[in-house]
Design a protein around this motif. Structure first.
Motif, mmCIF file in Angstrom:
data_model
loop_
_atom_site.group_PDB
_atom_site.id
_atom_site.type_symbol
_atom_site.label_atom_id
_atom_site.label_comp_id
_atom_site.label_asym_id
_atom_site.label_seq_id
_atom_site.Cartn_x
_atom_site.Cartn_y
_atom_site.Cartn_z
ATOM 1 N N THR A 197 -7.391 -1.532 21.425
ATOM 2 C CA THR A 197 -6.109 -1.301 22.073
ATOM 3 C C THR A 197 -6.221 0.005 22.855
ATOM 4 O OG1 THR A 197 -5.204 0.021 20.271
ATOM 5 C CG2 THR A 197 -4.876 -2.394 20.142
ATOM 6 N N PRO A 198 -5.382 0.203 23.868
ATOM 7 C CA PRO A 198 -5.411 1.487 24.572
ATOM 8 C C PRO A 198 -5.195 2.669 23.625
ATOM 9 C CG PRO A 198 -4.215 -0.107 25.872
ATOM 10 C CD PRO A 198 -4.493 -0.751 24.536
ATOM 11 N N ASP A 199 -4.331 2.496 22.626
ATOM 12 C CA ASP A 199 -4.074 3.585 21.687
ATOM 13 C C ASP A 199 -5.318 3.933 20.875
ATOM 14 O OD1 ASP A 199 -2.031 5.416 20.430
ATOM 15 O OD2 ASP A 199 -2.749 4.337 18.650
ATOM 16 N N SER A 200 -6.003 2.930 20.364
ATOM 17 C CA SER A 200 -7.217 3.223 19.582
ATOM 18 C C SER A 200 -8.324 3.758 20.482
ATOM 19 C CB SER A 200 -7.685 2.001 18.789
ATOM 20 O OG SER A 200 -8.035 0.946 19.652
ATOM 21 N N ALA A 201 -8.397 3.298 21.717
ATOM 22 C CA ALA A 201 -9.402 3.803 22.656
ATOM 23 C C ALA A 201 -9.158 5.265 22.989
ATOM 24 C CB ALA A 201 -9.410 2.958 23.925
ATOM 25 N N ALA A 202 -7.898 5.679 22.990
ATOM 26 C CA ALA A 202 -7.557 7.069 23.327
ATOM 27 C C ALA A 202 -7.951 8.050 22.229
ATOM 28 C CB ALA A 202 -6.058 7.191 23.605
ATOM 29 N N ARG A 203 -8.281 7.554 21.069
ATOM 30 C CA ARG A 203 -8.581 8.422 19.921
ATOM 31 C C ARG A 203 -9.995 8.996 19.912
ATOM 32 N NH1 ARG A 203 -4.912 7.996 15.544
ATOM 33 N NH2 ARG A 203 -3.254 6.520 16.014
ATOM 34 N N GLY B 96 -17.685 8.982 19.276
ATOM 35 C CA GLY B 96 -17.635 10.389 18.898
ATOM 36 C C GLY B 96 -18.870 11.144 19.322
ATOM 37 N N LEU B 97 -19.350 12.018 18.439
ATOM 38 C CA LEU B 97 -20.497 12.855 18.755
ATOM 39 C C LEU B 97 -21.708 12.016 19.144
ATOM 40 C CD1 LEU B 97 -21.860 15.626 18.954
ATOM 41 C CD2 LEU B 97 -22.407 15.402 16.502
ATOM 42 N N GLU B 98 -21.935 10.908 18.465
ATOM 43 C CA GLU B 98 -23.105 10.070 18.788
ATOM 44 C C GLU B 98 -22.998 9.517 20.202
ATOM 45 O OE1 GLU B 98 -25.884 10.106 17.069
ATOM 46 O OE2 GLU B 98 -24.763 11.479 15.791
ATOM 47 N N ALA B 99 -21.808 9.215 20.660
ATOM 48 C CA ALA B 99 -21.622 8.749 22.038
ATOM 49 C C ALA B 99 -21.959 9.863 23.019
ATOM 50 C CB ALA B 99 -20.187 8.270 22.236
ATOM 51 N N TYR C 181 -15.696 17.744 16.214
ATOM 52 C CA TYR C 181 -15.183 16.709 17.115
ATOM 53 C C TYR C 181 -14.159 15.819 16.399
ATOM 54 C CZ TYR C 181 -14.587 12.817 20.203
ATOM 55 O OH TYR C 181 -14.002 11.858 20.996
ATOM 56 N N ARG C 182 -14.555 15.272 15.242
ATOM 57 C CA ARG C 182 -13.687 14.308 14.551
ATOM 58 C C ARG C 182 -12.410 14.909 13.992
ATOM 59 N NH1 ARG C 182 -15.916 11.389 10.015
ATOM 60 N NH2 ARG C 182 -17.620 12.856 9.875
ATOM 61 N N HIS C 183 -12.476 16.154 13.517
ATOM 62 C CA HIS C 183 -11.322 16.728 12.826
ATOM 63 C C HIS C 183 -10.550 17.759 13.639
ATOM 64 C CE1 HIS C 183 -12.475 14.557 9.275
ATOM 65 N NE2 HIS C 183 -13.684 15.056 9.347
ATOM 66 N N ALA C 184 -11.072 18.152 14.788
ATOM 67 C CA ALA C 184 -10.361 19.143 15.612
ATOM 68 C C ALA C 184 -10.195 18.649 17.045
ATOM 69 C CB ALA C 184 -11.083 20.484 15.580
ATOM 70 N N ALA C 185 -11.286 18.517 17.777
ATOM 71 C CA ALA C 185 -11.206 18.197 19.206
ATOM 72 C C ALA C 185 -10.536 16.846 19.463
ATOM 73 C CB ALA C 185 -12.589 18.234 19.845
ATOM 74 N N VAL D 210 -6.753 16.761 18.515
ATOM 75 C CA VAL D 210 -5.936 17.580 19.420
ATOM 76 C C VAL D 210 -5.771 16.875 20.758
ATOM 77 C CG1 VAL D 210 -5.923 19.714 20.780
ATOM 78 C CG2 VAL D 210 -6.381 19.797 18.324
ATOM 79 N N LEU D 211 -6.859 16.346 21.297
ATOM 80 C CA LEU D 211 -6.769 15.633 22.581
ATOM 81 C C LEU D 211 -5.901 14.381 22.450
ATOM 82 C CD1 LEU D 211 -10.435 16.054 23.808
ATOM 83 C CD2 LEU D 211 -8.386 17.145 24.763
ATOM 84 N N TYR D 212 -5.995 13.683 21.323
ATOM 85 C CA TYR D 212 -5.151 12.505 21.109
ATOM 86 C C TYR D 212 -3.680 12.908 20.999
ATOM 87 C CZ TYR D 212 -3.049 8.372 19.081
ATOM 88 O OH TYR D 212 -2.227 7.299 18.848
ATOM 89 N N ALA D 213 -3.384 13.993 20.307
ATOM 90 C CA ALA D 213 -1.999 14.463 20.192
ATOM 91 C C ALA D 213 -1.436 14.822 21.564
ATOM 92 C CB ALA D 213 -1.917 15.665 19.250
ATOM 93 N N LEU D 214 -2.247 15.461 22.393
ATOM 94 C CA LEU D 214 -1.803 15.766 23.757
ATOM 95 C C LEU D 214 -1.570 14.485 24.552
ATOM 96 C CD1 LEU D 214 -4.141 18.784 24.555
ATOM 97 C CD2 LEU D 214 -1.665 18.854 24.125
#
Length: 121
Positions: free
Chosen positions: A45-51, A64-67, A98-102, A105-109
């Motif tokens: 979904t767009p929402d899950s993709a935005a995460r 995530g980092l591996e990508a 990345y997983r717990h901060a970046a 935060v980007l998803y919340a924005l």
């Protein structure tokens, strides 16, 4: 070919991926960039993709980092970062940052921008 799925509504993410695309083009690396509108093509979904940031190569998907590491490993000027973030202690720390901060935060924005847009329409 490397495919990228990112949150193109995020100004930070969009600028970063545009820079990667320019570097890939100059280096002759085949890069295809998808935004949230193409999330369904990734079975998301767009929402899950935005995460989270996602990359696909040879049918293998990374998140995530591996990508990031996969993409960086193909881009001149970024290979050093792919190598460093592959070191055990650095990998552990970079993955958690990345997983717990970046990413959160980007998803919340992103959600904040979406709510603002929803109120104006």
């Amino acid at each position: 070919m490397i495919k990228v799925l990112h949150n193109d509504t995020c100004p930070i993410c969009a600028r970063e991926v545009a820079a990667y695309a320019r570097q890939a083009d100059r280096a002759g690396v085949a890069l295809h960039v998808d935004g949230l509108e193409q999330a369904a093509e990734w079975s998301l979904t767009p929402d899950s993709a935005a995460r989270s940031f996602r990359v696909e190569q040879d049918g293998q998907r990374h998140e995530g980092l591996e990508a990031f590491r996969l993409l960086w490993s193909h881009l001149p000027g970024w290979r050093w970062l792919a190598r460093i973030t592959g070191l055990p202690g650095v990998h552990w720390l970079a993955d958690r940052v990345y997983r717990h901060a970046a990413a959160p935060v980007l998803y919340a924005l992103h959600r904040r921008r979406q709510r603002r847009l929803d109120r104006t329409h």
